[in-house]
Design a protein around this motif. Structure first.
Motif, PDB file in Angstrom:
ATOM      1  N   MET A 157       0.730  -1.155  -0.050  1.00 17.11           N
ATOM      2  CA  MET A 157       0.025   0.049   0.004  1.00 17.11           C
ATOM      3  C   MET A 157       0.776   1.310  -0.021  1.00 17.11           C
ATOM      4  SD  MET A 157      -2.976  -1.000  -0.218  1.00 17.11           S
ATOM      5  CE  MET A 157      -3.758  -2.643  -0.202  1.00 17.11           C
ATOM      6  N   ASP A 158       1.998   0.928   0.424  1.00 14.15           N
ATOM      7  CA  ASP A 158       2.872   2.491   0.487  1.00 14.15           C
ATOM      8  C   ASP A 158       3.716   2.582  -0.765  1.00 14.15           C
ATOM      9  OD1 ASP A 158       2.545   2.705   3.215  1.00 14.15           O
ATOM     10  OD2 ASP A 158       4.359   1.400   3.913  1.00 14.15           O
ATOM     11  N   ARG A 159       3.502   1.719  -1.787  1.00 17.76           N
ATOM     12  CA  ARG A 159       4.131   1.640  -3.143  1.00 17.76           C
ATOM     13  C   ARG A 159       3.072   1.308  -4.142  1.00 17.76           C
ATOM     14  NH1 ARG A 159       8.624  -1.963  -0.829  1.00 17.76           N
ATOM     15  NH2 ARG A 159       9.934  -0.684   0.399  1.00 17.76           N
ATOM     16  N   PRO A 160       2.597   2.460  -4.924  1.00 20.32           N
ATOM     17  CA  PRO A 160       1.588   2.144  -5.832  1.00 20.32           C
ATOM     18  C   PRO A 160       2.169   1.166  -6.867  1.00 20.32           C
ATOM     19  CG  PRO A 160       1.899   4.360  -5.264  1.00 20.32           C
ATOM     20  CD  PRO A 160       2.917   3.899  -4.801  1.00 20.32           C
ATOM     21  N   ARG A 161       3.297   1.183  -7.218  1.00 18.99           N
ATOM     22  CA  ARG A 161       3.897   0.180  -8.443  1.00 18.99           C
ATOM     23  C   ARG A 161       3.698  -1.023  -7.758  1.00 18.99           C
ATOM     24  NH1 ARG A 161       8.573  -2.534  -8.973  1.00 18.99           N
ATOM     25  NH2 ARG A 161       9.549  -1.750  -6.996  1.00 18.99           N
ATOM     26  N   ASP A 162       3.935  -1.472  -6.738  1.00 16.95           N
ATOM     27  CA  ASP A 162       3.852  -2.707  -6.291  1.00 16.95           C
ATOM     28  C   ASP A 162       2.445  -3.145  -6.096  1.00 16.95           C
ATOM     29  OD1 ASP A 162       6.696  -2.922  -5.918  1.00 16.95           O
ATOM     30  OD2 ASP A 162       6.682  -2.673  -3.764  1.00 16.95           O
ATOM     31  N   ALA A 163       1.330  -2.319  -5.618  1.00 16.39           N
ATOM     32  CA  ALA A 163       0.024  -2.493  -5.920  1.00 16.39           C
ATOM     33  C   ALA A 163      -0.410  -3.004  -7.123  1.00 16.39           C
ATOM     34  CB  ALA A 163      -0.693  -1.283  -5.267  1.00 16.39           C
ATOM     35  N   ALA A 164       0.361  -2.461  -8.265  1.00 16.37           N
ATOM     36  CA  ALA A 164      -0.262  -2.984  -9.664  1.00 16.37           C
ATOM     37  C   ALA A 164       0.484  -4.325 -10.052  1.00 16.37           C
ATOM     38  CB  ALA A 164       0.143  -1.627 -10.657  1.00 16.37           C
ATOM     39  N   LEU A 165       1.188  -4.741  -9.249  1.00 13.67           N
ATOM     40  CA  LEU A 165       2.062  -6.132  -9.897  1.00 13.67           C
ATOM     41  C   LEU A 165       0.816  -7.204 -10.092  1.00 13.67           C
ATOM     42  CD1 LEU A 165       5.031  -5.835  -7.677  1.00 13.67           C
ATOM     43  CD2 LEU A 165       4.925  -5.491 -10.164  1.00 13.67           C
ATOM     44  N   PRO A 166       1.124  -8.123 -10.878  1.00 12.78           N
ATOM     45  CA  PRO A 166       0.201  -9.433 -11.211  1.00 12.78           C
ATOM     46  C   PRO A 166      -0.004 -10.234  -9.817  1.00 12.78           C
ATOM     47  CG  PRO A 166       2.101  -9.547 -12.501  1.00 12.78           C
ATOM     48  CD  PRO A 166       2.309  -8.349 -11.897  1.00 12.78           C
ATOM     49  N   ARG A 167      -1.282 -10.417  -9.699  1.00 16.04           N
ATOM     50  CA  ARG A 167      -1.315 -11.390  -8.328  1.00 16.04           C
ATOM     51  C   ARG A 167      -2.714 -12.244  -8.681  1.00 16.04           C
ATOM     52  NH1 ARG A 167      -0.972  -6.447  -6.266  1.00 16.04           N
ATOM     53  NH2 ARG A 167       0.213  -7.057  -4.754  1.00 16.04           N
ATOM     54  N   GLY A 168      -2.970 -13.002  -8.057  1.00 20.80           N
ATOM     55  CA  GLY A 168      -4.165 -14.008  -8.299  1.00 20.80           C
ATOM     56  C   GLY A 168      -4.101 -15.133  -9.180  1.00 20.80           C
ATOM     57  N   GLY A 169      -2.699 -15.658  -9.277  1.00 16.56           N
ATOM     58  CA  GLY A 169      -2.480 -16.686 -10.162  1.00 16.56           C
ATOM     59  C   GLY A 169      -0.955 -16.948 -10.390  1.00 16.56           C
ATOM     60  N   ILE A 170      -0.580 -17.884 -11.276  1.00 15.69           N
ATOM     61  CA  ILE A 170       0.818 -18.099 -11.697  1.00 15.69           C
ATOM     62  C   ILE A 170       1.571 -17.124 -12.193  1.00 15.69           C
ATOM     63  CG2 ILE A 170       1.940 -19.664 -12.946  1.00 15.69           C
ATOM     64  CD1 ILE A 170      -0.261 -22.016 -12.710  1.00 15.69           C
ATOM     65  N   VAL A 171       2.791 -16.834 -11.915  1.00 19.36           N
ATOM     66  CA  VAL A 171       3.346 -15.623 -12.532  1.00 19.36           C
ATOM     67  C   VAL A 171       4.833 -16.169 -12.701  1.00 19.36           C
ATOM     68  CG1 VAL A 171       2.234 -13.834 -11.564  1.00 19.36           C
ATOM     69  CG2 VAL A 171       4.145 -14.799 -10.212  1.00 19.36           C
ATOM     70  N   GLY A 172       5.159 -17.368 -12.670  1.00 20.20           N
ATOM     71  CA  GLY A 172       6.549 -17.693 -13.098  1.00 20.20           C
ATOM     72  C   GLY A 172       6.763 -19.051 -12.548  1.00 20.20           C
ATOM     73  N   MET A 173       8.122 -19.618 -12.672  1.00 19.50           N
ATOM     74  CA  MET A 173       8.835 -20.648 -12.281  1.00 19.50           C
ATOM     75  C   MET A 173      10.149 -20.382 -11.538  1.00 19.50           C
ATOM     76  SD  MET A 173       7.401 -23.828 -14.540  1.00 19.50           S
ATOM     77  CE  MET A 173       7.977 -25.134 -13.433  1.00 19.50           C
ATOM     78  N   MET A 174      10.659 -21.360 -10.741  1.00 19.88           N
ATOM     79  CA  MET A 174      11.822 -21.131 -10.005  1.00 19.88           C
ATOM     80  C   MET A 174      12.203 -22.706  -9.711  1.00 19.88           C
ATOM     81  SD  MET A 174      11.058 -19.544  -6.385  1.00 19.88           S
ATOM     82  CE  MET A 174      10.106 -20.418  -4.980  1.00 19.88           C
ATOM     83  N   ARG A 175      13.608 -22.609  -9.480  1.00 16.62           N
ATOM     84  CA  ARG A 175      14.281 -24.043  -8.736  1.00 16.62           C
ATOM     85  C   ARG A 175      14.527 -23.681  -7.580  1.00 16.62           C
ATOM     86  NH1 ARG A 175      19.187 -26.733 -10.046  1.00 16.62           N
ATOM     87  NH2 ARG A 175      19.697 -25.014 -11.025  1.00 16.62           N
ATOM     88  N   ILE A 176      14.193 -24.687  -6.500  1.00 14.58           N
ATOM     89  CA  ILE A 176      14.751 -24.625  -5.269  1.00 14.58           C
ATOM     90  C   ILE A 176      15.826 -25.505  -5.127  1.00 14.58           C
ATOM     91  CG2 ILE A 176      14.353 -25.131  -2.801  1.00 14.58           C
ATOM     92  CD1 ILE A 176      11.281 -24.153  -3.326  1.00 14.58           C
ATOM     93  N   VAL A 177      17.041 -24.923  -4.512  1.00 15.32           N
ATOM     94  CA  VAL A 177      18.151 -26.023  -4.609  1.00 15.32           C
ATOM     95  C   VAL A 177      18.804 -26.197  -3.433  1.00 15.32           C
ATOM     96  CG1 VAL A 177      19.042 -25.193  -7.173  1.00 15.32           C
ATOM     97  CG2 VAL A 177      19.771 -23.785  -4.788  1.00 15.32           C
TER      98      VAL A 177
END
Length: 129
Positions: free
Chosen positions: A63-83
């Motif tokens: 809420m303190d950063r409007p740019r962050d509030a506009a980021l995609p949410r509510g679904g899959i946004v990528g993949m990563m590998r846990i090592v």
């Protein structure tokens, strides 16, 4: 590399890869700012590819950063590998108590789906996307 991505896509579509919800802006930092660890209150023995789900809740931080509030949410946004899973790490992103060490993260266009606590299975209709 293309063969590796095709094999990964087949594993995703077959439901072999679990998902993990992470609140924004942290998925964004993983994909674009070099965030190399996901902090958790619980450890994992799991290693390998994980589908990254961006949760829908908006924290006070966002809420303190409007740019962050506009980021995609509510679904899959990528993949990563846990090592690895560590209790100490020389990273600006680590604040524990446990850290899932991340490699090979990449973003995807948002695929809407519900999240869950811990590692979870993504419904087949979203996996096909």
């Amino acid at each position: 590399m293309t063969a590796d991505l095709e094999a990964l896509a087949r594993r995703v579509e077959a439901g072999e890869i679990k998902a993990l919800s992470i609140r924004q802006p942290y998925p964004h930092h993983i994909f674009h700012d070099g965030k190399d660890v996901e902090n958790r209150d619980w450890p994992t023995k799991g290693r390998g590819w994980v589908i990254v789900h961006a949760g829908v809740s908006k924290s006070e931080l966002e809420m303190d950063r409007p740019r962050d509030a506009a980021l995609p949410r509510g679904g899959i946004v990528g993949m990563m590998r846990i090592v690895d899973c560590v209790t100490e790490m020389d990273s600006q992103w680590f604040n524990g108590p446990y850290g899932f060490v991340i490699r090979d993260a990449f973003p995807l266009d948002l695929i809407q789906c519900k999240g869950a606590l811990g590692f979870f299975n993504v419904p087949p209709e979203q996996l096909r996307q």
